[in-house]
Design an enzyme around this catalytic site. Structure first.
Site, PDB file in Angstrom:
ATOM      1  N   TYR A 155       0.650  -1.570  -0.101  1.00 25.22           N
ATOM      2  CA  TYR A 155      -0.110  -0.048  -0.203  1.00 25.22           C
ATOM      3  C   TYR A 155       0.642   0.846   0.110  1.00 25.22           C
ATOM      4  O   TYR A 155       0.607   1.643  -0.720  1.00 25.22           O
ATOM      5  CB  TYR A 155      -0.691  -0.350   1.191  1.00 25.22           C
ATOM      6  N   LYS A 162      -3.052   8.310   2.884  1.00 21.59           N
ATOM      7  CA  LYS A 162      -4.119   8.535   3.741  1.00 21.59           C
ATOM      8  C   LYS A 162      -3.888   8.607   4.834  1.00 21.59           C
ATOM      9  O   LYS A 162      -4.997   9.692   5.282  1.00 21.59           O
ATOM     10  CB  LYS A 162      -4.566   6.556   3.668  1.00 21.59           C
TER      11      LYS A 162
HETATM   12  O1  0WE Z   1      -7.205   3.505  -1.654  1.00 14.80           O
HETATM   13  C1  0WE Z   1      -7.595   1.972  -2.306  1.00 14.80           C
HETATM   14  C2  0WE Z   1      -6.422   2.375  -3.397  1.00 14.80           C
HETATM   15  C3  0WE Z   1      -5.801   3.611  -4.251  1.00 14.80           C
HETATM   16  C4  0WE Z   1      -5.282   3.188  -5.319  1.00 14.80           C
HETATM   17  C5  0WE Z   1      -5.475   2.005  -6.280  1.00 14.80           C
HETATM   18  C6  0WE Z   1      -4.757   2.349  -7.939  1.00 14.80           C
HETATM   19  C7  0WE Z   1      -4.399   0.959  -8.964  1.00 14.80           C
HETATM   20  C8  0WE Z   1      -4.380   1.494  -9.906  1.00 14.80           C
HETATM   21  C9  0WE Z   1      -4.348   4.450  -6.274  1.00 14.80           C
HETATM   22  N1  0WE Z   1      -3.721   4.197  -6.965  1.00 14.80           N
HETATM   23  C10 0WE Z   1      -3.381   2.937  -7.800  1.00 14.80           C
HETATM   24  N2  0WE Z   1      -3.166   3.666  -8.915  1.00 14.80           N
HETATM   25  C11 0WE Z   1      -3.034   2.794 -10.052  1.00 14.80           C
HETATM   26  O2  0WE Z   1      -2.642   2.954 -11.263  1.00 14.80           O
HETATM   27  N3  0WE Z   1      -7.335   1.272  -1.779  1.00 14.80           N
HETATM   28  C12 0WE Z   1      -7.996   0.582  -0.159  1.00 14.80           C
HETATM   29  C13 0WE Z   1      -6.998  -0.819  -2.379  1.00 14.80           C
HETATM   30  C14 0WE Z   1      -5.643  -1.556  -2.627  1.00 14.80           C
HETATM   31  O3  0WE Z   1      -4.834  -0.699  -3.194  1.00 14.80           O
HETATM   32  C15 0WE Z   1      -3.743  -1.166  -2.711  1.00 14.80           C
HETATM   33  C16 0WE Z   1      -4.517  -2.535  -1.534  1.00 14.80           C
HETATM   34  C17 0WE Z   1      -5.971  -2.362  -0.858  1.00 14.80           C
HETATM   35  C18 0WE Z   1      -6.857  -2.133  -0.283  1.00 14.80           C
HETATM   36  C19 0WE Z   1      -2.820  -1.397  -3.209  1.00 14.80           C
HETATM   37  C20 0WE Z   1      -1.806  -2.436  -2.183  1.00 14.80           C
HETATM   38  C21 0WE Z   1      -1.770  -2.859  -1.342  1.00 14.80           C
HETATM   39  C22 0WE Z   1      -3.041  -3.283  -0.668  1.00 14.80           C
END
Ligand code: 0WE
Length: 255
Positions: A155, A162
């Site tokens: 993450y 966050k």
């Molecule tokens: O906040 C998120 C995801 C936010 C996010 C996702 C992406 C994917 C595609 C931000 N930037 C990008 N950029 C991209 O190019 N989450 C809470 C979901 C999430 O994302 C993770 C998680 C979880 C849960 C990434 C790594 C590990 C766990």
């Protein structure tokens, strides 16, 4: 009589029908809210428009939240349609894919700047530009994740973003309380959305939650939507500066 009858809100972050922002919007519409929507890039309009129209929305605008002028323009236009704004749903985040794969320590200056700008500063930017419209007080709701509090593998810079977002919620709640504006975040458990797609090991994460969370299951997007409804409504009139975990209890466990 709906919980949001006569209330008006703007929703940032509906990318498609799996988006948590969309689940928030549906709950709010079902309780009588009037909604406005924005999309970040042209290619997202095709997805958003039918969804927004299905909940009776006529205000659909492109708005790149990394540009102050675009936020100002949208708020100006909204002010011509509505004399006041009652709530905001902010469900926006972005980090470079590469920064969600390796080690946090390898994050570049530009990757860090981008993630914090889009995922954290945009909440402040939107609140700032919406302030003249929030004449009767209101509620601002954003989405966060456990990776702000504890290290979640991969993450990475999003966790740092966050953490900044959650701190911003507290500072904004302190600033805006006297105007009757509440600011809160929902810390949602992992949900299969566009933002979670293509994240290495996401399925495994869902399995871990199922095993470890007190409720022995993953959270449903609708449950996040229902909490957003509560936060936007008068039911939460005494709640501000809070991060509510909607994660089936996952975050309370030590082991
Ligand atoms: O906040 C998120 C995801 C936010 C996010 C996702 C992406 C994917 C595609 C931000 N930037 C990008 N950029 C991209 O190019 N989450 C809470 C979901 C999430 O994302 C993770 C998680 C979880 C849960 C990434 C790594 C590990 C766990």
């Amino acid at each position: 009589m709906g919980l949001l009858e006569g209330k008006r809100g703007i929703v940032f972050g509906v990318a498609n029908d799996h988006s948590l922002a969309w689940y928030c919007a549906q709950q709010m519409h079902a309780q009588g809210a009037q909604l406005a929507f924005t999309y970040q890039a042209e290619n997202l309009e095709r997805r958003l428009r039918p969804l927004a129209e299905s909940v009776g929305s006529t205000f659909i605008r492109q708005c790149d939240l990394s540009k102050d002028e675009e936020i100002e323009k949208v708020m100006g236009e909204l002010g011509k349609e509505w004399d006041s704004l009652d709530f905001i749903v902010h469900a926006v985040a972005f980090a470079n894919k590469a920064d969600l794969e390796g080690h946090f320590v390898d994050t570049s200056r530009e990757g860090f700047r981008l993630a914090l700008d889009v995922s954290a500063y945009t909440l402040t930017a939107v609140a700032q530009k919406a302030m003249p419209l929030m004449k009767n007080g209101g509620s601002i709701v954003t989405l966060t994740y456990y990776g702000a509090e504890k290290v979640v593998p991969h993450y990475n810079v999003m966790g740092v973003a966050k953490a900044a977002l959650e701190a911003s919620v507290q500072y904004m709640a302190a600033d805006l309380g006297e105007k009757g504006i509440r600011v809160n975040a929902i810390s949602a458990g992992p949900v299969r959305t566009l933002a979670a797609m293509g994240i290495a090991g996401f399925r495994e994460m869902l399995k871990v939650v199922e095993q470890k969370a007190p409720l022995k299951r993953n959270v449903q997007a609708e449950e996040v939507g229902k909490t957003a409804l509560y936060l936007a409504s008068d039911l939460s009139s005494g709640v501000t500066g809070e991060v509510i975990h909607v994660d089936c209890g996952y975050s309370i466990m030590g082991m």
